[in-house]
Every structure is written in structure tokens, then in C-alpha cells.
Design a protein around this motif. Structure first.
Motif, short mmCIF file in Angstrom:
data_model
loop_
_atom_site.label_atom_id
_atom_site.label_comp_id
_atom_site.label_asym_id
_atom_site.label_seq_id
_atom_site.Cartn_x
_atom_site.Cartn_y
_atom_site.Cartn_z
N CYS A 71 -2.12 7.47 -9.18
CA CYS A 71 -3.64 7.32 -8.74
C CYS A 71 -4.05 6.07 -8.16
CB CYS A 71 -4.37 7.32 -10.37
SG CYS A 71 -4.38 8.87 -11.15
N HIS A 72 -4.85 6.11 -7.11
CA HIS A 72 -5.14 4.86 -6.38
C HIS A 72 -5.80 3.87 -7.33
CE1 HIS A 72 -6.06 2.76 -2.92
NE2 HIS A 72 -7.47 2.52 -3.07
N ASP A 74 -8.23 1.69 -9.49
CA ASP A 74 -9.64 1.69 -10.00
C ASP A 74 -10.35 3.13 -9.75
OD1 ASP A 74 -9.66 -1.00 -10.59
OD2 ASP A 74 -10.11 -1.55 -8.28
N THR A 75 -9.46 4.05 -9.51
CA THR A 75 -9.87 5.29 -9.67
C THR A 75 -9.16 6.16 -10.93
OG1 THR A 75 -7.88 6.43 -8.28
CG2 THR A 75 -9.66 5.62 -7.25
N ARG A 76 -9.91 7.46 -11.07
CA ARG A 76 -9.49 8.11 -12.30
C ARG A 76 -9.59 7.34 -13.57
NH1 ARG A 76 -9.52 13.60 -10.77
NH2 ARG A 76 -8.10 13.90 -9.02
N LYS A 77 -10.39 6.24 -13.75
CA LYS A 77 -10.62 5.73 -14.95
C LYS A 77 -10.78 6.40 -15.97
CE LYS A 77 -11.60 1.14 -12.74
NZ LYS A 77 -12.67 -0.08 -12.77
N ASN A 273 -16.76 10.15 -6.62
CA ASN A 273 -16.78 8.52 -6.43
C ASN A 273 -15.33 8.30 -6.22
OD1 ASN A 273 -19.30 8.93 -6.86
ND2 ASN A 273 -19.11 8.57 -9.10
N ASP A 274 -14.25 8.90 -7.22
CA ASP A 274 -12.86 8.23 -6.87
C ASP A 274 -12.28 8.61 -5.36
OD1 ASP A 274 -12.81 7.49 -9.55
OD2 ASP A 274 -11.98 9.36 -10.36
N LEU A 277 -13.97 5.99 -3.05
CA LEU A 277 -13.19 4.80 -3.17
C LEU A 277 -11.73 4.72 -2.53
CD1 LEU A 277 -13.07 1.89 -4.27
CD2 LEU A 277 -12.11 2.81 -6.56
N PHE A 278 -11.02 5.79 -2.55
CA PHE A 278 -10.00 5.99 -2.00
C PHE A 278 -9.78 5.80 -0.56
CE2 PHE A 278 -7.17 9.00 -0.06
CZ PHE A 278 -5.77 8.49 -0.15
N PHE A 317 -8.08 15.71 -3.89
CA PHE A 317 -7.64 14.46 -3.60
C PHE A 317 -6.45 14.71 -2.27
CE2 PHE A 317 -9.35 11.81 -6.54
CZ PHE A 317 -9.07 10.47 -6.00
#
Length: 816
Positions: A71-72, A74-77, A273-274, A277-278, A317
Motif C-alpha cells: 500500500c502506498h 497514507d492510502t488504504r487507512k 481518494n486513495d 493520492l497515489f 489500483f
């Protein structure tokens, strides 16, 4: 001093040996010698055996997965938080979690990140990352051993309980997954918890990713079932997969529903959103890492471009990641490449499919390479050839020069992991969705290659480059891999041309025939090779196929003739007979000589053996003979034009020159009668076989022991195939298998024997009648040597009459 002592241990003190070799031992704890009974030695040996059956590449931190997706930042929090809360939960009633989503939704990246988080928290028990194109990681066989190995590393005391299991039953790794799981994980862990109750408070998370990539499909239910049985404290399991039919159905079973937490990777977790950001982070990285980065305008990429990529991603993704990898190539101008991707247009019909945009991206990348045909050739090799994914292997198979493979794939780094010249490893897809795309004709369209044509291409490459391939690879493996692909091929002109310039028998060396393992592998390969060629001769519309078959049969005749003269074959005549009768050789004198003159070797066919390899070779021989006798299409064995090979084989079957006590002819008698009856009733009344039958109608024309139509030897040669259970089987008077004291068993079995003999004899007489040959008849039973001597010397003509069934002398004379 201490002469001939073993495994001695000394605690403290000083000991001096006065003699030729002066030695002083002055240690607090010195072990003079380790023995196999030493617990430490046993444990090391057990771990060594265990390691032989694992798949190291399936670990979350294996070198094989060095660049695995995660996971990049700050993604998939939200998703990661929910999974880790479940993993740390002290009172979980559901000890299984199923994470599912479509291809490209980021399941493997999430599982990789979870594995790292669990390891950091000290709660990772083990992991297994299935992968469709990776050896040992695409089948179930190594799952339990791999998890066991990791658990012993996490819980050292567990090894004390696993060691005796492995030493007492080395076959445990070939048993069912259920048996392996119980013996290697469940029972040892229960024993550990019993001896150390405090360990029950520990927590170990075990991850299984990509279950849908494990073959075959029916193994998915088996794996989930054994994992559910193992889901007890301290173990919890996380399984990630696509929502395939078998997996969905298994998780819907009542016992699975009660213990499974289900997490769907859908829009509830706002993947857009993720992904945004990626994308923004990776575009910023491009500015510093790409050669043209300093020249990219500050407004690039535009907001509309980012939103278009988000829309095309559809929550996957894999689409966004593939776009970034493509733009990252130094061969592309990032701005122009992105414009080309976004400008790619789909037809209205194609835009409605689930992977429309991903397919469009794959089409664009594959369309941008310099030589699409050669790229597709390499992709076929990666998908179809097991354990041959390195660039060196593929270059040898395709006949490329060293380094050519990397040159051809220079524009494919966005889709393939391509090791550079300084790094060993195999070519692999970054994501299995590319293989799915290439296997689907609706998605791949003009890039699609049917499986039979793909296999034909691979087989062609093997035939063209066989000599180069066997330099570095086991010839057994090459022979069988080549013929496996050939067996699944359709006819192509390229394949026919390659096979016309290839002789498989050039690689079947005479000096290896003293090895039974070589026999087994070689026979398997030759059987597939000739079977496919024979099928093409019968069904292909190409004249080249018929000519090719004639050529390879000529090769076979030449090879068999040369083999007979080779000294190494003195004890391996059986292998030659199989090849001669099975694969259609036209040198009819060869099998005739083998059957009629090589008494010492042929007699071995009828002897019992405890040699597993030799027994399997004999079984293969009898199957080969059956195929030849019953095959109505085998034109190379034409009874009218040539010597009838079937007559030769019948003689071979009915030999009686082995000692009675060693003869296993009885095992094949019922089967032999069925084959010969079928053959005689369907035969075209060829003169040679009719003459053979006539010759045997009156047993006094030939020696008794060579008369295969006579029943003189039946009391000693047959019986076991006809033994039938009776109502008295459980009664103490009935000795099932010997007939002693059980007239019911004997009557039932003898009746069956007589019926089969009657049908066979009728077929023999009918064959002679159809041939037009005249013969003399006589009254029933007058052919016996002496009145009342029994059925032993009754001729075929008499056995073909109804009186035979009522002849009670058979019951008096016949023994088992």
C-alpha cells in the motif's frame, strides 16, 4: 582411555590420555560426538526435510517477491485499520477473515502491508502468497509445509513436537492436506498448549493470498476447509482472493459463516481518494526521477487528466499503477505518453465490459512495442512453460542470442518484471490480470492466440532447439515437457516442418537403458509423441501429416534395429517390445524375433516381481499390447498385406514356458479371453489368423505345452480372476480365495470360466468358417487323450459347443 565410547558428555574436570596421542580435555561441557539420537541432530534433520517441501518464494519477505506491491503511504487507512483491529482483538469469535475483490483492486498490496505490520507487532505466524505462474506457488502441495516451517521459526518449542512426526513418517508430505495439517500443525500445537497453557494468550496471524491462483480449482474448497479446522487460539487466518464461484460457495457454508469475518474491497472504502493520492505522489516522483522530469511544466498533469485516470481506474489500483510504470520508462516522453493513453477510444460495446479501460491500456502498451509478434512469443513462454521463466531459458527455447530477450522487451517494463543482466531471476507478470487478458479472446482480440496454437508454437521451438536445451537441462524433463506441449497442439505447417527435421530417437541414448527410471520417463515421452503423430495421420487434412508419420516410423525401425545390437539391451528386451508393438514400427520380423526366440527374456513377463519400477514397465507393456490388438485403425498392422503382428502378440500372451509357481498368466486370463474373443469376432477373416486357429483346433497337431487353444494347463494357470464371493463368505467353512470346503464359491467361479471359454471358442471356430477353410469335426469329447481324463485336453471345437457347459468332468479335474 574411554576406548570405543560414543556420545559421552563430561561436566568439569581434567582428563589426560597417556599414550601415542596426548590429549587434554578441560571444558565445562564437552560433547565428544553427536549421534543420530541426539535431539539437536534430530531436530536439524527434521527441519532439513521440512525445508525440502516448502515454497520459500511464498513468504511475504522472500527474495522472489523483492518488489512485491504494498500500500502506498497514507492510502488504504480505513481498510488496514479494520484488519489490524480484528487481528489484535483479544476476544474474536471469528478467527477467519476473507478479503475479496476483483482483479487489480489491491488485494496483494493490502496483504503484503498487513504481513509487514503483523511482523512489526510480533504477531505474524506465517504467510503464503499464491502466484499462478510461479512454480511451487501455484499448487496446494507445499502450503502446509511452508506454514509449518514459518511457525517453527516463530514458535521454536513447536519444533520439539514436529520432529518425531517427520522422523516417524517421512511420507507425511505426500499425504492429504488434511492429514498434513493435523500431523504438523494442529496436534503439535495442542500438545504445546497443554504443556505450556500460558501460550494460549499469544496471537499468531497466518495470511494466505491469491487463493484463486492455486490450481486446480477444486483445491480451493479443500484449503479453506483445513484452514477452518486450524482456526483455534492462538491462530487466526486472513485469506484474500477474487470472489470465484468455488470460493464464494465454500464461504457460504454454515460452518464457515459462523467463523468468518468478510471484508469486501468496494466503494465503501472510497478507493478513488486513495488512488488520487497515489497518482499525485507518483507524478511528483516522476519530476525528479525521469530524465525529462526537469522539463515537465508545473501544471502537468492537469486536474482533468487526474480525474480521467480516476474514472478509467474504476476503483482498481492496477490501472493507475500500470500507467505510472509506463510513463516512468525513460524511452517515453511522459506528457506525450499520457496524452496517448487518455486519447485511446473504446467502442461503445467494449466500454461496457468490467475491464474495458484496463484492456485498452494493455492494448496500447502492447501496440507500442517495436516487435509485437516476438513479444507475444515470449509472453506465451512465460504463461505455458513451467520452471522456464528466466531470460536465458527463454532465449535458448526461442533460439535467440544472449541478451536479445531484454532488447525485445525493452518497452514492456510497465507490465513485466524483467531482471537486468546483474540480477538473476525469472520474467514474471506484475499482475495476473495480464495473463487473464491474453487468455480471453473477447478482451485480447487480435492479440489472442488459441491454446492449441500456443502449444504448437512451444512444441515447434523445442523441436528446433532441442540440442541447445539439453545442454543445461535434464533430458528427461525436456523430453516430457516437449511432448506435453505437443499432445495439446493442433497441426500447423511450422510444427510439421520442425518435426520433419527432428528425430526424437536421437536423444534416446542406448547407454542409459540400464536405468529403470530412464525407461519410465522415456516411454512416457515416446508414447505421447507417437500418439499425437498417429492422431494427426488419421484426422489431419494435411498430406504433410501422413508423410511425417511414415518418416517417424522409419526412424523407429532404424532405431529398433540398432538397439538390438547394443550390448546394454541384454536385460531390457521388454522396453524394445513395447516400442515395437506400440508405436507402429513396420519391421515385423523384429517383434516376431523378440516373441518367438528370446525365451529367457520373454519368460520374465510372467514372473512375479517386487520391483516397483519393473512392475510398472510390465504393466505398460500389457497395456500397449492391448491397444495394438484392439485398435481397428492401425493400418501399419495390416493382416492381409503384411505379417500379422496380432498373431505374434497372441502367441506371446499364451506362452507357457515359465515355471508354474512363478507364472502370473492367470492374472491376465480373463482379460486375455475378452480381448481375443473381440479380436476374432471383428477380424476380417485374414488367412493367417484363421490358419493359426485351424492349426490349434486339434491339439494333437502341436506339442501340448505350446498349444494356446488347449486347456491342459488351465488348472495351474488361471483361477484368481474368477474367484467370486458366496453367501458363505463370512462362514468359517468358506476359505475365500482357495475354495477349500466351499462348493458354492467353486461352482460360481467355474461356471464363469466355462462361459468365457465357450464364447472364445465360438469366436475361433467362426473365424475359421469365415475364412472358407474346411476342417473335420468330431463328436464332443472324442478328442481327449483318454476317456475320462478330464477337460484338460479338450479341443477348441468341443469347447465351442453347448455340451461344454454341462460337462461335469471339468469340476472334478480343475484346481485353483
Amino acid at each position: 582411555m574411554f576406548h570405543n565410547m560414543h556420545s559421552a558428555q563430561f561436566y568439569g574436570g581434567q582428563y589426560t590420555n597417556v599414550g601415542r596421542d596426548l590429549k587434554t580435555i578441560n571444558h565445562y561441557h564437552t560433547t565428544l560426538q553427536e549421534t543420530p539420537s541426539d535431539p539437536a541432530v534430530l531436530k536439524r534433520e527434521a527441519i532439513k526435510k521440512l525445508f525440502e517441501h516448502i515454497a520459500p518464494g511464498a513468504f511475504h519477505n522472500s527474495g522472489e517477491r523483492y518488489d512485491s506491491p504494498r500500500c502506498h503511504p497514507d492510502t488504504r487507512k480505513a481498510i488496514l485499520s479494520k484488519i489490524m483491529d480484528w487481528a489484535r482483538g483479544p476476544h474474536n469469535l471469528r478467527l477467519l477473515m476473507w478479503i475479496y475483490g476483483p482483479a487489480g483492486s489491491g488485494k496483494s498490496a493490502i496483504m503484503q502491508t498487513i504481513a509487514e505490520l503483523c511482523e512489526e507487532a510480533g504477531i505474524l505466524g506465517g504467510s503464503f502468497f499464491f502466484f499462478r505462474t510461479a512454480g511451487r506457488r501455484n499448487i496446494k502441495n507445499h502450503l502446509v509445509a511452508t506454514l509449518t516451517y514459518q511457525l517453527t521459526m516463530r514458535i521454536p518449542i513447536l519444533c520439539d513436537y514436529i520432529t518425531p512426526v517427520i522422523h516417524n513418517d517421512p511420507s507425511i508430505f505426500s499425504q492429504t492436506l488434511d492429514a498434513q495439517m493435523k500431523a504438523l500443525i494442529i496436534d503439535p500445537m495442542i500438545a504445546v498448549l497443554t504443556a505450556h497453557p500460558d501460550l494460549g494468550n499469544w496471537r499468531y496471524i497466518v495470511l494466505v493470498d491469491g487463493l484463486d491462483e492455486c490450481a486446480p480449482e477444486d483445491s480451493h474448497c479443500e484449503i479453506l476447509t483445513i484452514l477452518s479446522k486450524t482456526a483455534f487460539s492462538p491462530f487466526q487466518f486472513i485469506i484474500a482472493s477474487r470472489p470465484e464461484y468455488v470460493i464464494r460457495n465454500t464461504f457460504s457454508l454454515q460452518f464457515m459463516v459462523k467463523q468468518t469475518e468478510i471484508l469486501a474491497l468496494d466503494n465503501d472504502y472510497q478507493p478513488d481518494n486513495d488512488i488520487e493520492l497515489f497518482l499525485r505522489d507518483r507524478f511528483n516522483e516522476l519530476r525528479s526521477s525521469h530524465p525529462q522530469g526537469p522539463y515537465l511544466p508545473t501544471y502537468w498533469p492537469t486536474r482533468d487528466s487526474i480525474y480521467s485516470l480516476l474514472r478509467y481506474s474504476s476503483g482498481q489500483f492496477i490501472y493507475a499503477a500500470t500507467v505510472i510504470k509506463f510513463l516512468d520508462s525513460p524511452r517515453h516522453n511522459p506528457m506525450k505518453a499520457l496524452d496517448s493513453i487518455l486519447d485511446a477510444r473504446l467502442s461503445l460495446k467494449r466500454s461496457e465490459t468490467p475491464f474495458a479501460q484496463l484492456d485498452s491500456l494493455y492494448h496500447y502498451v502492447l501496440g507500442a512495442v517495436r516487435d509485437t509478434a516476438k513479444v507475444l512469443d515470449i509472453l506465451q513462454c512465460i504463461m505455458l512453460v513451467d520452471d522456464s521463466g528466466s531470460t536465458d531459458d527463454i532465449e535458448a527455447l526461442l533460439g535467440y542470442s544472449p541478451g536479445e530477450c531484454r532488447t525485445i522487451l525493452c518497452d514492456m517494463h510497465s507490465l513485466l518484471d524483467i531482471p537486468d543482466s546483474s540480477r538473476s531471476g525469472k520474467l514474471r507478470f506484475y499482475h495476473t490480470s495480464l495473463a487473464d487478458f491474453l487468455r480471453d479472446p473477447l478482451r485480447a482480440r487480435h492479440l489472442y492466440i488459441p491454446p492449441q496454437k500456443s502449444n504448437a508454437f512451444i512444441a515447434t521451438c523445442y523441436a528446433q532447439n532441442f540440442s541447445a536445451l539439453i545442454v543445461t537441462t535434464n533430458v528427461y524433463w525436456i523430453l516430457n515437457t516437449f511432448t506435453d506441449h505437443l499432445s495439446n497442439s493442433c497441426w500447423t505447417d511450422d510444427l510439421g516442418y520442425a518435426l520433419g527435421n527432428f528425430n526424437i530417437l536421437d536423444y534416446v541414448t542406448f547407454n542409459r537403458f540400464d536405468c529403470l527410471e530412464y525407461h519410465e520417463h522415456t516411454y512416457s515421452a515416446l508414447e505421447k509423441y507417437y500418439k499425437w503423430l498417429y492422431s494427426q495421420k488419421l484426422h489431419s487434412t494435411s498430406l504433410q501429416a501422413a508423410r511425417l508419420y511414415n518418416t517417424v516410423v522409419d526412424h523407429l525401425d532404424t532405431w529398433l534395429s540398432r538397439a538390438l545390437l547394443h550390448s546394454k539391451f541384454s536385460g531390457n528386451i521388454l522396453f524394445l517390445i513395447i516400442c515395437a508393438v506400440k508405436f507402429g514400427g513396420r519391421n515385423y520380423s523384429l517383434p516376431a524375433w523378440l516373441v518367438s526366440d528370446v525365451h529367457s527374456n520373454v519368460s520374465d513377463l510372467y514372473k512375479e516381481t517386487t520391483d516397483k519400477d519393473n512392475a510398472s514397465l510390465k504393466a505398460a507393456f500389457f497395456r500397449a499390447v492391448e491397444d495394438v490388438i484392439l485398435d481397428p485403425h492401425r493400418s501399419s498392422f495390416n493382416a492381409i498385406e503384411q505379417m500379422n503382428i496380432k498373431s505374434i502378440l497372441l502367441k506371446l500372451f499364451c506362452r507357457n514356458d515359465a515355471p508354474d509357481k512363478d507364472c502370473v498368466f492367470g492374472k491376465y486370463f480373463a482379460w486375455l479371453l475378452e480381448i481375443m474373443t473381440s479380436l476374432l469376432s471383428k477380424h476380417d477373416a485374414a488367412q493367417d489368423i484363421a490358419g493359426l486357429c485351424l492349426e490349434r483346433l486339434h491339439h494333437d497337431t502341436v506339442p501340448v505345452h505350446d498349444d494356446w487353444m488347449c486347456t491342459c494347463a488351465l488348472p495351474y494357470l488361471i483361477g484368481s480372476p474368477y474367484i467370486k464371493p458366496c453367501k458363505l463368505q463370512e462362514h468359517s467353512r468358506c476359505s475365500y480365495g482357495t475354495f477349500s470346503n466351499c462348493p458354492d464359491c467353486k461352482f460360481t467361479s467355474l461356471s464363469a470360466i466355462k462361459k468365457d471359454l465357450l464364447q472364445f471358442s465360438i469366436a475361433v471356430v467362426d473365424c475359421v468358417k469365415r475364412s472358407g477353410i474346411k476342417y473335420e469335426t468330431h463328436n464332443y469329447g472324442s478328442c481327449r487323450d483318454k476317456p475320462g481324463s478330464g477337460l484338460d485336453h479338450l479341443c477348441v471345437f468341443c469347447r465351442g459347443r453347448e455340451e461344454f457347459l454341462k460337462d461335469e468332468s471339468f469340476e472334478h479335474r480343475f484346481k485353483f
